[in-house]
Design a protein around this motif. Structure first.
Motif, mmCIF file in Angstrom:
data_model
loop_
_atom_site.group_PDB
_atom_site.id
_atom_site.type_symbol
_atom_site.label_atom_id
_atom_site.label_comp_id
_atom_site.label_asym_id
_atom_site.label_seq_id
_atom_site.Cartn_x
_atom_site.Cartn_y
_atom_site.Cartn_z
ATOM 1 N N PHE A 68 -0.077 -5.055 8.934
ATOM 2 C CA PHE A 68 0.726 -4.063 8.230
ATOM 3 C C PHE A 68 2.119 -3.971 8.827
ATOM 4 O O PHE A 68 2.302 -4.119 10.046
ATOM 5 N N GLN A 104 0.827 5.510 0.852
ATOM 6 C CA GLN A 104 0.110 6.620 1.486
ATOM 7 C C GLN A 104 0.803 7.920 1.105
ATOM 8 O O GLN A 104 1.924 8.204 1.551
ATOM 9 N N TYR A 109 0.847 -1.178 0.000
ATOM 10 C CA TYR A 109 0.000 0.000 0.000
ATOM 11 C C TYR A 109 0.890 1.237 0.000
ATOM 12 O O TYR A 109 1.996 1.223 0.545
ATOM 13 N N PHE A 134 3.652 0.778 2.684
ATOM 14 C CA PHE A 134 3.341 -0.246 3.684
ATOM 15 C C PHE A 134 3.245 -1.606 3.026
ATOM 16 O O PHE A 134 2.500 -1.788 2.066
ATOM 17 N N GLY A 178 -1.113 13.364 3.586
ATOM 18 C CA GLY A 178 -2.465 13.848 3.860
ATOM 19 C C GLY A 178 -3.573 12.975 3.322
ATOM 20 O O GLY A 178 -4.753 13.365 3.358
ATOM 21 N N GLU A 179 -3.241 11.791 2.832
ATOM 22 C CA GLU A 179 -4.254 10.922 2.249
ATOM 23 C C GLU A 179 -4.306 9.578 2.961
ATOM 24 O O GLU A 179 -3.466 9.254 3.793
ATOM 25 N N GLY A 180 -5.326 8.808 2.602
ATOM 26 C CA GLY A 180 -5.423 7.447 3.103
ATOM 27 C C GLY A 180 -4.535 6.506 2.312
ATOM 28 O O GLY A 180 -3.881 6.895 1.341
ATOM 29 N N LEU A 181 -4.494 5.251 2.743
ATOM 30 C CA LEU A 181 -3.676 4.265 2.053
ATOM 31 C C LEU A 181 -4.379 3.806 0.786
ATOM 32 O O LEU A 181 -5.600 3.620 0.764
#
Lengths: 113, 111
Positions: B101, B38, B36, B89, B41-44
């Motif tokens: 994770f 990221q 993943y 991640f 300022g954002e999600g995964l």
């Protein structure tokens, strides 16, 4: 847009207050999650619901209470907020059997002052 | 138990350099493996995945091969760009439900 949306994006509040974070997914997934990400980016699962049933309930203070009114929504209520609760909280969803991976929301940055 | 170990960062590279982020895992069963990303300022976001041994996941120039013999899933990219700056991640899932994770590796690419 198909997505996982959570509100609010930012939340600043005083110690001792009670607050809620809401999450909704329109992906048709049957499982939803709450994760906490600390300042070092470490991700810790908190809860998971499958079709409104709690299936993962990690060791978190009982001040944290999830609620899933239907399989498209998973809210997180936090009582008596403490400084250590400051973090980014991510909602995610998935289809349990497909194993395609999670879709994450963009996060709620909670700051307790 | 199930766990993921990935190399600690931060990693700083010049643009067009080769990237490797190491990831090894332990699992009770046959896991699916994921990377993943990221962005600030954002999600995964799911970057790539592999569901069985010797599978190669690839996306946006990134690749990772599921190596059962070495229990590894290292992320590679031949030529990084400034826009690749993010936290990466590694993750595994055995049941399809709970993901495990790694601690994340911060990558900064400088022009």
């Amino acid at each position: 847009d198909t997505a996982v949306s959570q509100t609010p994006k930012y939340l600043v509040t005083q110690m001792g207050n009670d607050k809620s974070i809401k999450c909704e997914q329109n992906l048709g997934h049957d499982t939803m999650y709450w994760y906490k990400q600390d300042s070092k980016k470490f991700l810790k699962i908190m809860f998971s619901y499958n079709n409104k049933e709690l299936i993962i309930n990690e060791t978190v203070p009982n001040r944290f209470s999830p609620k899933s009114p239907d399989k498209a929504h998973l809210n997180l209520h936090i009582n008596s907020l403490e400084l250590g609760d400051s973090a980014v909280y991510f909602c995610a969803s998935s289809h349990l059997q497909r194993g395609d991976g999670y879709t994450f929301g963009s996060g709620t940055r909670l700051t307790v002052v | 138990g199930n766990s993921v170990t990935q190399m600690e960062g931060p990693v700083t590279l010049s643009e067009e350099a080769f990237l490797t982020i190491n990831c090894t895992y332990t699992a009770t069963g046959y896991p699916s493996l994921f990377w993943y990303v990221q962005y600030p300022g954002e999600g995964l976001q799911l970057l790539l995945k592999a569901t069985k041994a010797d599978d190669k996941g690839s996306n946006k120039g990134f690749e990772a091969t599921y190596r059962k013999e070495t229990t590894s899933f290292h992320l590679e990219k031949g030529s990084v760009q400034v826009s690749d700056s993010a936290v990466y991640f590694c993750a595994l899932s055995v049941t399809g439900n709970q993901f495990y994770f790694g601690t994340g590796t911060s990558l900064t690419v400088i022009p």
